[in-house]
Design an enzyme around this catalytic site. Sequence first.
Site, PDB file in Angstrom:
ATOM      1  N   ASP A  27      10.740   3.397  -3.318  1.00  0.00           N
ATOM      2  CA  ASP A  27      10.634   3.111  -1.445  1.00  0.00           C
ATOM      3  C   ASP A  27      10.122   1.953  -1.717  1.00  0.00           C
ATOM      4  O   ASP A  27       9.325   1.350  -1.428  1.00  0.00           O
ATOM      5  CB  ASP A  27       9.302   4.215  -2.014  1.00  0.00           C
ATOM      6  CG  ASP A  27       8.540   4.316  -0.625  1.00  0.00           C
ATOM      7  OD1 ASP A  27       9.068   3.698   0.524  1.00  0.00           O
ATOM      8  OD2 ASP A  27       7.241   4.741  -0.993  1.00  0.00           O
TER       9      ASP A  27
ATOM     10  N   CYS B 174      -2.701   8.336   3.028  1.00  0.00           N
ATOM     11  CA  CYS B 174      -2.078   8.589   1.704  1.00  0.00           C
ATOM     12  C   CYS B 174      -1.443   8.505   0.432  1.00  0.00           C
ATOM     13  O   CYS B 174      -0.516   8.993   0.540  1.00  0.00           O
ATOM     14  CB  CYS B 174      -0.101   8.677   3.099  1.00  0.00           C
ATOM     15  SG  CYS B 174      -0.995   8.861   4.715  1.00  0.00           S
TER      16      CYS B 174
END
Lengths: 398, 138
Positions: free
Chosen positions: A189, A353
Site C-alpha cells: 500500500d 482510518c
Amino acid sequence: MNREDFPLLKEDIIYFDNGATSLKPVCVIDKIKEYYTKYPVNAHRGDYDLAYKVDQEYENTRELVKEFINARDLEEIVFTSGTTEALNMIVEGFFAPLLEPGDEVLLTMSEHASNVLPWFRLPKKKGVLVNYIPLDSNYYLTIDNVKKMISPKTKVISIAGITNVIGDIRPIKEICKLAHENNIFVCLDGAQMVPHMKVDVTDLDVDFLAFSAHKMCGPTGVGVLYGKRELLEHLEPTILGGGMNESFDTPDEIYLKELPARLEAGTRNIAGVIGFGEAIKYLNAMGMDKIHKYEIDLRKYLIDKLIPLKHIDIINIESDSGIVTFNVTDVFSQDVAYYLNKYNICVRAGNHCAKILKSSVGVNNTVRISLYFYNTYEEIDDLVELLSDYQKIVKEMI
Amino acid sequence: MNDREIIMEHYQHPLNRKKNDDPMYLHVNTRNESCIDNIDLYVKFNDNIIEDITFMGEACAISISATSIMIKNLIGKTCEEALNYIREFYKMTNGEEFNENILKEGCAYSDVARQGHRKTCANLPFKGIEKAILSHLR
C-alpha cells in the site's frame, strides 16, 4: 519549496493535512482545464484527431507512471479510482481466486482500512486466515517480527510502505526478499509512500503496489494498480463492461482485451489521468530525493520544538516521514483541530482510518500533522506557538 | 454565565456520565459520519415520561456539553415535550427562529450554526435521544 505554484497558499492558510490529500499546483489545474477545453473526448474510442490526441495524453501518463516507479512494462500500470479500488482489485481479482482454505494473509495492526477490509472478506468467503505481524515498542514493523510470523501457510503479506498514523518507513526490500524466499507474495500500500520518496518497484521487487494521485499533487479519483506482468495476467477483472472486451456473444463467449485495458472497464477519469501526468512531471522536476530530505528536516524541526511542551504527548517521536501524531493532555483531538482552525491551520483529528491501531497504542483518536514540500519552517513556528500555550488551547477550543 | 462558560461547565462536569448496565434502560449509540464523536445514551422511560438519561462516550467539548445540557433539560419531560425541545434545538442550529424559553441553557449553542462541523457535534446527542424516543413510542 515551490509555494508560488499553489494557488491556495496565496491565501492565509497553513495546510498540514497532506496525509489526507495534497494541494494542487497550477500546472495540474491548467492541464485538466486544457483537456476539458481543447480535446474533451473519450479515450480509446474514436478515429478522429481529437480522439488521437486524448489517447496520446492518457497513455503518456502511463509512460510517466511506469518510469516514476521504474516498472518494466507499460502493461503493468493500471489506472484505478485510487488506492482503495486498486487494493480491492488485487484482493478480489487475484488473491480471492488463488487462496485456499487455511492459507494465511499477514497484515499489521497499523494498516489503513483500505488494506484491511478487503482482506476481511476472505475468511468468510474462502476460509482464509487473516493475521497480524506484531509491531515493536515504537509501533514499527521489523524484519525479525516478519520472520517470526511467516509459516508455510502464509501466502501474502500486505502492508503499507509508510503508515498513515505512525509514519514509519517499512523495510520493504528486505521483506520482499524474505517473502519470496518463502513463496509469499508482497502487496504494498503505497498511498503514503509514493508521494514522498522514490519508490522503485523493480528494486524493491514488490508483487503489487497501489497508490493515489491526489496525495501527490494530482487530481482526486485517480490511482494506480501496479502488478508484475506475470501476476497481472491472472488478475480477474472485478468490473466488466465497455473498453475491456474484444468481443462477446453468449455468456460463454467473452473475449477480453490484453493488459492493461482489460482492467480499465468503462470510461476512465480521463481528465484526472491526464492531470496526474502533469503532477508526476512536476514532482520529477523537483526530485523525489530532495522532497524526502526536506520533509525529514522539517519534521525534525517540528519534533524538537514539540518535545519540550509537557502537555503534548507525541505518539511517534521517531519516524522518517512527514507524519507527526500527538494529543494535548485532557483535550479531545477534535477540539485541538478546531482550535487550530480558528487560526487557519488545517490538521486532522480522529483515528485516521486505522481503527485497529487503538488496540496497540491505546488511544482512539489523535491529532495528525502531515507535511509536504510546500510547508515551511515559519509555518511550524506558527503552529508551535499556538500549541505552546495550554491555557489558550483550553480557552479557545470551543 | 455566558454561552462559553455554560458549555465549559457542562463539558468539565457533565451530568450523568456513567456506565449503565441496568436492563431497564434503552441503549442507543449516536455518532457522526463527519467526525469522531461517539456517545452511548441510556434512557429510562416510565410510560410516556423520560425518567432518566445517562451517557458514556468519547467526544469533543461541544458534543459532551450538549449531551449534559440535553440530559438536564429532558429528564422529567413527556416524549412529546422532549421531541418539541429537540425540534427547537434543530431550528436553532439551522440558524432559524427558535423559542428561547423552551431551550433554556440549550441556547448556548446558538452560534454553532455558523461553525460548520460543530453543528453536527451539537446535534449529536439530540439525534440519539430522538432515535430512542421514536423507538419507545413504536
